[in-house]
Design an enzyme around this catalytic site. Structure first.
Site, PDB file in Angstrom:
ATOM      1  N   CYS A 138       0.827  -1.211   0.000  1.00  0.00           N
ATOM      2  CA  CYS A 138       0.000   0.000   0.000  1.00  0.00           C
ATOM      3  C   CYS A 138       0.860   1.259   0.000  1.00  0.00           C
ATOM      4  CB  CYS A 138      -0.987  -0.001   1.157  1.00  0.00           C
ATOM      5  SG  CYS A 138      -0.249  -0.206   2.762  1.00  0.00           S
ATOM      6  N   HIS A 147      -1.143   1.681   7.488  1.00  0.00           N
ATOM      7  CA  HIS A 147      -1.728   1.528   6.176  1.00  0.00           C
ATOM      8  C   HIS A 147      -1.616   2.865   5.445  1.00  0.00           C
ATOM      9  CE1 HIS A 147      -4.164  -0.039   3.038  1.00  0.00           C
ATOM     10  NE2 HIS A 147      -5.187   0.750   3.277  1.00  0.00           N
TER      11      HIS A 147
END
Ligand SMILES: [Zn+2]
Length: 1012
Positions: free
Chosen positions: A252, A932
């Site tokens: 990510c 994230h």
């Protein structure tokens, strides 16, 4: 611990030898492809280091068996937890060192050794701590899935062979393999010679094998099976650029950076118009032979084709990994680092300068800034000329001043992004559990604010403000695996404590010289018993929460400790009621195994305890068993706050020591004998003691708000009575019989009771065994005494209330939302341009003084690029602390004006203005090690903001964009911004998926914060 595991442990050499041998192996071992290294829990390793450095075989830091429990997700699969960090969670030791440690210390039963191979990855050698874990299945039976681990250097053929074995594929069958990633696209693994790494196989992906049909066809070529994702999406015509990127496992960070760049209009147009084809530089030694630029172009073209909901950036990822091994994907990376690498790689791959000339840099020598700046920029452009320089490069001025000769050195340097610092808070919020003296009070979780550079005493002071307990009556400890990983002293720096440590602060009774801090562990015996010669005659497992308590030195007898502990644990340990005791009594009379055990132990002293007392030196081991008992059972570390002297148990330790205390002191020095002598039946010995304990407990319950002042005031009033009492008891007992007489006596009175638990002296690890050898003595109270109370499983089940033991309450401070500090982006830019003094590690060589100097340094912005990237330095690493700053940086979406920050004044009419609008943001959610990445970006064609979360894209509104997750900001200069060519899409719901409906249902491996 069983006898078995002990057998494998060899007599270890002396501590200094151990230290030298291991250190030497660690220093001299180099990574060599194919070698084995071993993963060891860092805490265990640190403890071992402390132990060998202590030079004391009996040091409380004895590490016990090698224990990697904390590294495992669970103790069934023994899967490693995700994203463990070397030197923080674990250490890597070469095989030779591992085998020595294993031989000396053994390993906790059942745990597998964590052997890992060194792999030769492009441009780096690494210990492959996390092999790739792949799911395997046959096309003919996709329900039957197994998983297996492979090295990144294994070839696909290795996987094929493994699958043939696993699924018993008949030899000679013709097979082919497909790989399936989380987004359900399938790709053929054509070349079985390529490595797992090169095939971009990553953990969580599935490899499907099919075998050719008898009729010569392949099962998958039949209709409706395994369509390629590209074919599937053929018909899709969405807004170009609104396209997700599939997560390939912890990618990510890359997806987030790519989305920001993809939404940088001048760069994307350059690639979409294929201008890059004319400028690819295949010969630049600093470049990647055009490969990064081409891979990037492919991705951008796919993303802007309008044909895909989501693109799988596999080839791009492989290229990045090849050229920058740090991004190979062992763990989460930094989107800003990738961005920096990528901009540099693209620049060199697209550099229009084919032969870089050497340019000698001239010193400013007092020339005007304008002249020096233009010269610097000209020189930079002569060697660096690319779309990246055109778009992203600016110039800043740095001024260094020598503190001694005041030499001023001015240089102008290009930059590709600005890394601006965030104002660092000098305070830190800590969450700790406070354990009150009141045995009936549950631990209370507090949130306290302490100075970041403070000491443990500051933590106590902060907690004191909330609890009213004086800081001097607190001890701070790190609890880990039901034991004390570390007991802090007040002078230690708070930086030793990490946010994820479980910190308990224990209230102690008032200390005097006569008391000792006792650490108490709870252990459960395994059913298996071994009546061998060792004192450790049964396997034990730690459970529950350890405790720290002040015990008067005179109260260290078995009996005293027993009732003291019973009282201290009253909240979750139920004392047996008389009826039950009767039952026990009868049971006891049957002379069962239990009885035998007691006999053995009360008659004194198993072999090695005898040993211990013999080697303990010139002390009187025997008499001390009795001398402590008079005041022992009745006084606790909890002086009873009950104001009624009649009902309260005597409060010991204050005032003149009763006779016997001196002996008690002596007993403490070799208190191991005393405690170790152990398992005599304490309750049987002293029913008065038990009832006194019970009273104490009841009192504690009645008035839970023990006020320390009252308690402090009390003892003098009580002393006389208590002394009398003590004297009486002393008389009654003396001349004190050997330890085994009491039970005998009680048995005669038919008052014998079975105790709930027995007490053992242990080491800091909670194991009874100590390193034998040099010191000889098995147990000692030399520094910090540790004892364990050992429970039989059936007794534990009956009297120990596990649910209650685990309960705690939250203090009001936990409810107050943590204050969010907000700073303006402009403040961060000001900080960037603030004068600073260079640090010791990074001095400046003064050409006048001819030596390194800690010069002052000031940065100023001179000229700014068309697209300005601002990196907010949220990750703060200093020598002592590593942290992520959660500060909200308030940054403008429009009209960020830099004119005040630019050094160059008197802008001429043709100079570009310095006003910027936001076009993209890379976000980071979560903490230092995990987290994230996502991004917000504005589509250049329709002006709409979108939220990109891997393969998922949703509409975003402008008021969502400023959050404390914002990490890298992209600003576009207003004079270069083109008006959107399309109308903004009409939105029914801002949260509706913008790229697709099918994608939203999938759960990419990076989909949630806690998994990525
Ligand atoms: Zn100088």
């Amino acid at each position: 611990m069983t006898a078995n595991s002990r057998c494998s442990v060899a007599e270890p050499p002396g501590l200094e030898t151990q230290r030298r041998e291991i250190e030497c192996l660690l220093r001299e071992s180099e990574l060599q492809a194919g070698d084995s290294w071993y993963v060891v829990d860092r805490r265990w390793f640190e403890q071992w280091k402390e132990f060998v450095e202590s030079g004391d075989q009996n040091s409380s830091s004895f590490p016990g068996q090698i224990d990697n429990t904390e590294l495992f997700e669970d103790l069934d699969s023994y899967h490693l937890k995700e994203r463990l960090v070397e030197n923080e969670d674990f250490m890597l030791v070469p095989a030779a060192a591992w085998h020595k440690l294993l031989q000396w210390y053994g390993m906790v039963d059942g745990q597998p050794a964590l052997e890992r191979k060194v792999v030769d990855l492009p441009s780096t050698l690494k210990v492959e701590v996390y092999p790739v874990e792949i799911f395997l299945c046959l096309h003919s039976n996709m329900e039957n899935v197994t998983s297996a681990q492979f090295s990144r250097t294994d070839s696909i053929y290795v996987i094929q062979t493994a699958m043939c074995q696993t699924f018993s594929v008949p030899p000679g069958s013709e097979c082919r393999l497909w790989m399936k990633s989380s987004d359900s696209s399938c790709e053929r693994l054509r070349n079985v010679q390529v490595s797992v790494l090169d095939a971009c196989l990553s953990s969580g992906m599935t490899v499907i094998m099919e075998t050719r049909n008898a009729d010569g066809t392949w099962p998958s070529s039949r209709p409706q099976i395994m369509r390629n994702s590209a074919e599937e999406q053929d018909s899709y015509r969405g807004q170009p650029g609104v396209c997700g990127l599939t997560n390939l496992g912890n990618t990510c960070f890359m997806n987030s950076a790519l989305q920001c760049l993809s939404n940088t209009p001048p760069l994307t147009e350059y690639f979409l118009q294929s201008s890059y084809l004319d400028e690819l530089n295949f010969t630049n030694p600093l470049g990647m032979k055009g490969e990064i630029a081409e891979a990037y172009a492919d991705i951008i073209k796919q993303m802007w084709s309008g044909r895909h909901y989501s693109v799988v950036p596999r080839v791009f990822k492989t290229k990045v990994g090849h050229f920058a091994s740090q991004f190979l994907g062992y763990q989460q990376h930094d989107s800003q680092e990738l961005l920096s690498f990528l901009l540099d790689g693209l620049h060199e791959d697209l550099n229009r300068v084919k032969n870089k000339e050497y340019i000698e840099l001239r010193d400013a020598d007092g020339r005007p800034d304008q002249e020096v700046a233009e010269e610097a920029w000209r020189n930079h452009r002569r060697r660096n000329d690319s779309v990246i320089v055109d778009t992203f490069h600016g110039l800043f001025k740095s001024t260094l001043v020598c503190p001694e000769c005041h030499k001023v050195s001015v240089t102008f340097d290009p930059f590709c992004y600005l890394s601006v610092p965030l104002p660092v808070s000098k305070e830190r919020v800590m969450e700790v559990f406070f354990v009150s003296l009141d045995p009936h009070a549950k631990p209370v979780q507090h949130r306290v604010v302490v100075p970041k550079a403070g000491r443990v005493s500051d933590l106590c002071a902060a907690l004191s403000d909330m609890t009213g307990v004086p800081p001097t009556q607190m001890v701070v400890a790190d609890v880990f695996n039901h034991r004390f990983y570390k007991i802090y002293n007040p002078e230690e720096s708070l930086s030793c404590i990490l946010d994820r440590d479980d910190i308990f602060v224990y209230e102690l009774s008032q200390q005097d010289e006569d008391s000792v801090l006792l650490a108490l562990y709870l252990r459960e015996r395994s059913h298996y018993r071994d009546y061998g010669s060792s004192s450790n005659s049964y396997g034990t497992t730690l459970f529950g929460h350890p405790l720290l308590l002040n015990v008067p030195r005179g109260s260290c007898s078995q009996e005293a400790l027993y009732s003291l502990f019973l009282q201290r644990l009253a909240r979750y340990v139920r004392p047996p009621d008389p009826a039950e005791e009767l039952e026990e009594e009868e049971e006891e009379e049957e002379e069962d195994e239990e009885e035998e055990l007691y006999k053995t132990q009360t008659n004194g002293i198993s072999d090695d305890e005898q040993n211990a007392s013999e080697t303990a030196g010139p002390s009187e081991p025997e008499p001390c068993c009795s001398n402590a008992s008079p005041n022992g059972p009745t006084d606790g570390p909890t002086p009873d706050p009950d104001p009624d002297p009649a009902s309260s148990g005597p409060v010991a330790t204050a005032g003149d020591p009763p006779p016997g205390v001196n002996q008690g002191l002596a007993s403490l020095d070799q208190g191991d004998t005393e405690v170790g002598n152990g398992s005599l039946n304490p309750a049987a010995g002293n029913p008065d003691g038990l009832s006194a304990g019970g009273d104490l407990g009841a009192d504690g319950e009645a008035d839970g708000n023990a006020e320390p002042p009252a308690e402090a005031a009390q003892p003098p009033r009580e002393t006389t009575e208590e002394e009398n009492e003590a004297d009486k008891q002393e008389e009654a007992r003396s001349p004190s019989p050997p330890a085994n007489e009491c039970p005998a006596k009680r048995r005669a009175c038919r008052k014998r009771r079975r105790s709930l638990f027995t007490i053992q002296a242990v080491n800091s690890n909670g194991t009874t065994e100590r390193g034998m050898g040099e010191g000889g003595s098995a147990v000692s109270f030399s520094s910090q005494p540790y004892v364990a109370i050992d429970w039989d499983p059936d007794m534990k089940k009956r009297f120990y209330n596990e649910n209650e033991a685990e309960r705690y309450v939250k203090h009001g401070s936990m409810e107050v939302p943590q204050q969010q500090t907000t700073v303006q982006l402009q403040q961060c830019i000001e900080l960037f341009t603030t004068v600073e003094t260079l640090e010791e590690e990074n001095p400046w060589y003064c050409p006048v003084c001819k030596k390194h100097q800690l010069a002052t340094k000031k940065l100023d912005l001179w000229s700014l690029p068309e697209v300005l990237i601002i990196h907010l330095k949220r990750f703060s690493y200093t020598k002592f602390t590593r942290e992520k700053l959660d500060t909200i940086v308030d940054f403008p979406l429009r009209d960020l004006d830099f004119s005040d920050f630019l050094l160059r004044k008197g802008v001429s009419p043709e100079e570009p203005p310095s006003r910027y609008d936001l076009i993209a943001v890379s976000n980071h959610y979560g903490g230092l090690r995990d987290g994230h990445y996502t991004s917000y970006a504005q589509n250049k064609d329709n002006g709409q903001w979108y939220y990109f979360d891997d393969s998922k894209v949703t509409y975003a509104s402008q008021d969502q964009i400023v959050t404390n997750a914002a990490y890298v900001l992209f600003y576009h200069r207003q004079d270069k911004i083109r008006k959107p060519t399309l109308p903004a899409p009409s939105l029914s719901s801002a949260s509706q998926p913008a790229n697709d409906t099918t994608e939203t249902g999938t759960a990419p491996s990076c989909g949630s914060m806690d998994t990525d």
